[in-house]
Design a protein around this motif. Structure first.
Motif, short mmCIF file in Angstrom:
data_model
loop_
_atom_site.label_atom_id
_atom_site.label_comp_id
_atom_site.label_asym_id
_atom_site.label_seq_id
_atom_site.Cartn_x
_atom_site.Cartn_y
_atom_site.Cartn_z
N UNK A 93 -39.33 -13.69 10.32
CA UNK A 93 -37.99 -13.88 10.88
C UNK A 93 -38.01 -14.52 12.27
N UNK A 94 -39.19 -14.88 12.74
CA UNK A 94 -39.25 -15.58 14.03
C UNK A 94 -38.62 -16.96 13.97
N UNK A 136 -48.43 -17.83 17.67
CA UNK A 136 -48.67 -16.75 18.63
C UNK A 136 -50.04 -16.11 18.37
N UNK A 160 -43.76 -19.56 14.42
CA UNK A 160 -43.95 -18.96 15.73
C UNK A 160 -44.92 -17.78 15.67
N UNK A 161 -44.87 -17.04 14.56
CA UNK A 161 -45.76 -15.88 14.43
C UNK A 161 -47.22 -16.34 14.40
N UNK A 196 -33.21 -9.46 15.60
CA UNK A 196 -31.77 -9.76 15.65
C UNK A 196 -31.11 -9.16 14.42
N UNK A 212 -40.55 -14.13 22.81
CA UNK A 212 -41.41 -15.32 22.86
C UNK A 212 -42.41 -15.35 21.71
N UNK A 213 -42.73 -14.19 21.18
CA UNK A 213 -43.70 -14.13 20.09
C UNK A 213 -43.02 -14.20 18.72
N UNK A 214 -41.71 -14.43 18.72
CA UNK A 214 -41.00 -14.46 17.43
C UNK A 214 -40.82 -13.07 16.85
N UNK A 215 -40.91 -12.05 17.72
CA UNK A 215 -40.79 -10.68 17.24
C UNK A 215 -39.47 -10.05 17.64
N UNK A 216 -38.48 -10.89 17.89
CA UNK A 216 -37.14 -10.35 18.12
C UNK A 216 -36.68 -9.65 16.85
N UNK A 247 -31.80 -10.69 11.22
CA UNK A 247 -33.13 -10.45 10.64
C UNK A 247 -33.18 -9.18 9.79
#
Ligand code: FES
Ligand code: FES
Lengths: 791, 174
Positions: B48-49, B93, B89-90, A34, A28-32, A37
């Protein structure tokens, strides 16, 4: 099953609780993180030149200019990779007589589908690699091709593989006997031919891979967007001749998979080879068009089926012929015949009848491969069966609920063996049927339908019962010679500060694997869930296992975690007993504290036990060796599969002027055994249903006569979007399997299994006043208008 | 191929210096004219978000806020965004602007693989700044450019609906 598992009121009881997923916060924080990435030092990028022809001879390839472009490190053709990679063949031994041509990362002299990768370029950036692709010249000589099922079966027609005598990959037959007699004596017979278009997974994150070969130590690390890292560790090791222990596959966050990300793809194999050739990390991420032309597709069946019934409407027999075209090769290592095999074996699964006959023919064509995608074979078997049941109901003047109530296997009649050879431990069709009837408020819906019909508004109601295959045993792939594990493993440690770390072989793609495993561990050990860390998806760290496919995460992975945790708890209590001078059996753990098993009085925190065991073992009695790490494996035994069941209902409206269909509401009652996290189960069901609705109404990979995929983009290939999707009402029935302590079965494919059957029945129900029928999926507006003779 | 590609390729090689305010911080980078904003954010700036799912404006995975409005970072060249204020998104957040949305998505499991999620959040954020109390129908409509393969959408709709309610109750409006 012991009672505490279901009592939600004691501390640390997590089984059965809707707790949020701990790892979702990162996403949710864009800290995946993948695979798409990932960027490694000295990393290069691969791109592929693809065949414009569906079938052609490669006469000559000129890569000179491409290789000379600044920033290009390597241009590789089929022969370059064939030198280091052994070919693979997508057959399994237990599918007798099955054939498929050997495959290599890139073809040597012939292309067999439009979009097949032919040449690889590795460059400083993807953009440079793509520039180089434009400088490659290939001379092709077009060959005759086969695109549709009939063309492929034509005896005098072109061959996909010139070394074979026909385009047949596999033929199979099931016959429980006396089918002709049953039909001869039947009071009623219904018959239909149904066809199912090709569709594909369309994961939002396309396939992605970063291969990193280190020549200094001869070790390969692959960051791979896959569900099954252990399978790929084995494959990379064997096909590239690298010792297994020197191959590491890491699958961290994966942006959707649904079965699509467990097959061997030519590009992925190529990227590993390119990294070996260059001794540098190489990354490849498919773009959307590449995904459409090279990801596996699924379905593509044409089924002719008959059902015999007696005068009372009891099903006597089924007779089925399934023709399916799978593309140019059978996929490796799971093969492309599993779907057809499951279609003919799941036919009629909810119902009590004796006589069954089926023929399956799997054929090659010049298209990309089809293979396992969510609910393999289920939607087809379910749609065919449920359509015939509805047709029979209409013939007999019975309500769809009534005919099913008359025919489903009674809830108290288990165990049962189906005429197709499946053994069912315990299913709950009768109670599910009743629950659905209530949940839909069926009688009101019918009254409303009749009322609206008078005003020219055409609503349809469809229901469809299903049986889902979950928790597959070695009987699935192992017996066929595939090195695909049905067991899973867990390594569980109490850390020095009294927390728990669980390394487990089942993997996470968003289903919530890590969450449910931490729930099971916390529950069974008696600690807070936030003190349990679960680690998945790294062959170097987690023990070998089947990972996540065919709905085995909770049922097999969960049971592995449960048994491992019980072993760790025994070990902790043994040390605690030594320290406290008690019997282990008189102690228990609650909330991270060792307590008296009877009085529940606190004796000491488990963190204290860990401290003593790790740092002050000198204070323990001589000869004590504390085992605060346990390793445990579990393979399913007993029934070869844990079958689940359920029933879906759908209410929709057909606009008879435009052919558009609006799904108003969808319902499901589902029985997956012990539910570990109801919220996650509900979301699996909803996601699965929406995939099934997409298949029913929109999704189709359309090909031209020359074998070109003509709708390979997200603008042309329609996927379900929020506006078209209904709210979905869910009901649960729990019939735990007695084969495990946990009692959980799978649930990921249940939604997809029956959604298209439901829609098919509902649309046909809506069209009753017009005497029009639909017999193919997807049900597009054009098909509706054609059925209504308005187009 | 013909020999006239050299000049073409030279053009491609040429980079341009662009400056943005990304997540509240001034940044400058060298980009090729053909580079899209999503590539620039993900590669040059390592944010990369922001994801790429289709690179043609159909899936919504790449949505970012540009000068306060949600835009598709795949449909824009980085050079076009020169001088713009971009929030990914970063940044959203860190600033806490969407903390309530994120908490509600988490509570309701309105995400599975999470790949669509940053785009969903950016779009939901935009919607709630335009319409304080959208109906469920309006929420579904607003999200119709955001593809999610995993969830079935309902939990996402529920989460946005709940946040809209909570926000307007806080503000005393309906
Ligand atoms: S990547 Fe931009 S909309 Fe899909
Ligand atoms: S959560 Fe996977 S695409 Fe939305």
């Amino acid at each position: 099953m012991s009672a505490p598992l279901t009592s939600l009121d004691r501390p640390n009881s997590y089984i059965g609780r809707s707790v949020p997923r701990p790892n979702a916060k990162r996403l949710l924080a864009g800290r995946g993180r993948y695979i798409s990435d990932i960027r490694l030092p000295r990393m290069l990028y691969a791109a592929f030149l693809r065949s414009p022809y569906a079938h052609a001879k490669i006469v000559a390839i000129n890569v000179e200019q491409a290789g000379a472009l600044e920033g290009v490190h390597l241009v590789a053709v089929g022969a370059d990779l064939a030198k280091i990679c052994t070919p693979w063949i997508g057959t399994l031994d237990h599918f007798k007589g099955m054939t498929s041509a050997p495959q290599l990362p890139l073809p040597l002299d012939r292309v067999v589908w439009a979009g097949q990768a032919v040449v690889a370029v590795v460059a400083d950036s993807r953009a440079i690699a793509e520039d180089a692709l434009e400088l490659i010249e290939i001379d092709y000589e077009e060959l005759p091709l086969v695109v549709d099922i009939d063309g492929a079966r034509d005896p005098g027609g072109p061959l996909v593989n010139p070394d074979s005598v026909n385009n047949v990959c596999f033929r199979s037959q099931l016959d429980s006997g006396a089918v002709d007699e049953a039909f001869a004596h039947a009071a009623h017979v219904v018959e239909e031919e149904l066809s199912f278009g090709r569709h594909t997974a369309v994961t939002l994150e396309p396939r992605a891979i970063v291969a990193d070969y280190d020549p200094a130590v001869g070790a390969l690390t692959v960051h791979h967007a896959t569900q099954t890292p252990y399978q790929f560790q084995d494959l990379y090791s064997r096909h590239y001749g690298i010792p297994e222990a020197r191959v590491r596959v890491i699958a961290t966050d994966i942006g959707g998979s649904f079965g699509m990300k467990l097959h061997v793809y030519h590009e992925d194999m190529a990227v590993v080879g390119l990294s070996i050739l260059l001794g540098r990390p190489v990354k490849y991420v498919a773009d959307r068009i590449e995904s459409f032309v090279s990801d596996i597709h699924a379905r593509d069946h044409r089924v002719h089926a008959r059902m015999a019934l007696d005068a009372k409407g009891e099903i006597l027999a089924m007779d089925v012929v399934d023709l399916t075209a799978i593309g140019a090769f059978s996929t490796y290592p799971r093969t492309s015949v599993v779907e057809g095999n499951q279609v003919i074996r799941l036919m009629g699964a909810p119902y009590r009848f004796k006589n069954y006959r089926a023929a399956l023919e799997v054929i090659f064509q010049n298209k990309v491969q089809t293979s396992q995608y969510r609910a393999v074979g289920h939607p087809i078997a379910c749609a065919v069966t449920e359509r015939l049941v509805d047709m029979a109901a209409a013939k007999l003047g019975l309500d769809p609920f009534a005919i099913r109530a008359r025919n489903v296997i009674a809830d108290d009649a288990y165990p049962q063996t189906s005429p197709t050879g499946y053994r069912f431990e315990a299913l709950s069709h009768q109670v599910c049927l009743k629950r659905l009837h209530e949940m839909m408020d069926y009688d009101t819906l019918r009254a409303e339908q009749a009322e609206l019909r008078k005003r020219g508004i055409h609503r349809g109601i469809g229901i469809a019962a299903f049986v889902e295959i979950t928790n597959p045993s070695p009987a699935f792939y192992g017996v066929g010679g595939a090195r695909i594990s049905s067991q899973d493993g867990a390594i569980l440690s109490l850390t020095p500060s009294g927390e728990v770390r669980c390394l487990i072989s089942v993997t996470e793609q968003g289903q919530g694997t890590e969450a449910i495993i931490s729930q099971i561990v916390a529950d069974q050990l008696g600690v807070a869930q936030e003190h349990v860390k679960v680690i998945t998806g790294d062959t170097e760290v987690t023990p070998h296992g089947g990972a996540t496919w065919a709905c085995r995460g909770a049922g097999i992975g969960g049971e592995t975690a449960l048994q491992a945790t019980r072993a760790l708890k025994r070990n902790i209590l043994e040390i605690a007993a030594l320290i406290l001078q008690e019997q282990p059996s008189s102690l228990d753990i609650i909330d991270g504290e060792v307590v008296d098993a009877v009085t529940r009085n606190q004796r000491m925190p488990i963190s204290e036990i860990a401290r003593i065991a790790y740092f002050r073992s000198d204070t323990l009695p001589p000869g004590t060796q504390a085992q605060l790490t346990v390793s445990h494996h579990f393979a399913p035994q007993g029934y070869p599969f844990a079958f689940t069941n359920g029933i879906q209902g759908c209410s929709l409206e057909v606009d008879v002027e435009t052919g558009f269909i609006k799904v108003l509401k969808h319902f499901i009652v589902e029985d997956c055994g012990r539910v570990i996290n109801p919220m996650l189960v509900d979301e699996q069901l909803r996601g699965g249903i929406v995939q099934g609705l997409g298949a029913a109404l929109f999704e189709e990979c359309r090909y031209s006569e020359t074998g070109q995929l003509v709708n390979g983009s997200l603008a042309d290939y329609l996927v379900p979007m929020p506006m078209e999707m209904p709210d979905i009402v869910i009901g649960h029935v729990e019939t735990p399997t007695a084969d495990t302590e946990l009692g959980a079965k799978g649930v990921g494919e249940a939604g997809t299994a029956a959604a298209s059957a439901c829609v098919l029945n509902a649309v046909n129900d809506a069209l009753v006043p017009f005497d029009a029928t639909i017999n193919s999926i997807p049900i597009t507006p054009t098909k509706v208008l054609k059925a209504l003779k308005r187009f | 191929m013909n020999g006239s590609d050299e000049t073409l390729l030279d053009d491609v090689d040429e980079t341009v210096r662009v400056r943005f305010i990304v997540n509240g911080r001034k940044v400058a980078c060298e980009v090729a004219p053909r580079e899209t904003l999503v590539d620039c954010l993900r590669n040059a700036l390592e944010l990369t978000g922001t994801h790429a799912g289709c690179e043609m404006g159909a899936c919504g995975a790449c949505l970012v806020q540009l000068d306060g409005r949600a835009v598709h970072a795949c449909l824009m060249f980085a050079v076009q965004a020169d001088g713009a204020k971009i929030d990914t998104i970063e940044g959203l957040t860190e600033s806490g602007a969407i903390a309530d949305l994120q908490a509600e998505f988490h509570r309701r499991n309105a995400l599975q693989c999470g790949f669509c999620t940053p785009g969903m959040l950016v779009n939901a954020h935009e919607l709630l700044t335009q319409i304080a109390r959208p109906s469920r129908e309006e929420i579904r409509d607003a999200l119709s450019g955001n593809y999610c393969r995993c969830t079935g959408y309902e939990a996402i709709i529920d989460a946005i609906d709940a946040v809209a309610k909570a926000r307007s109750e806080e503000g005393g409006a309906t």
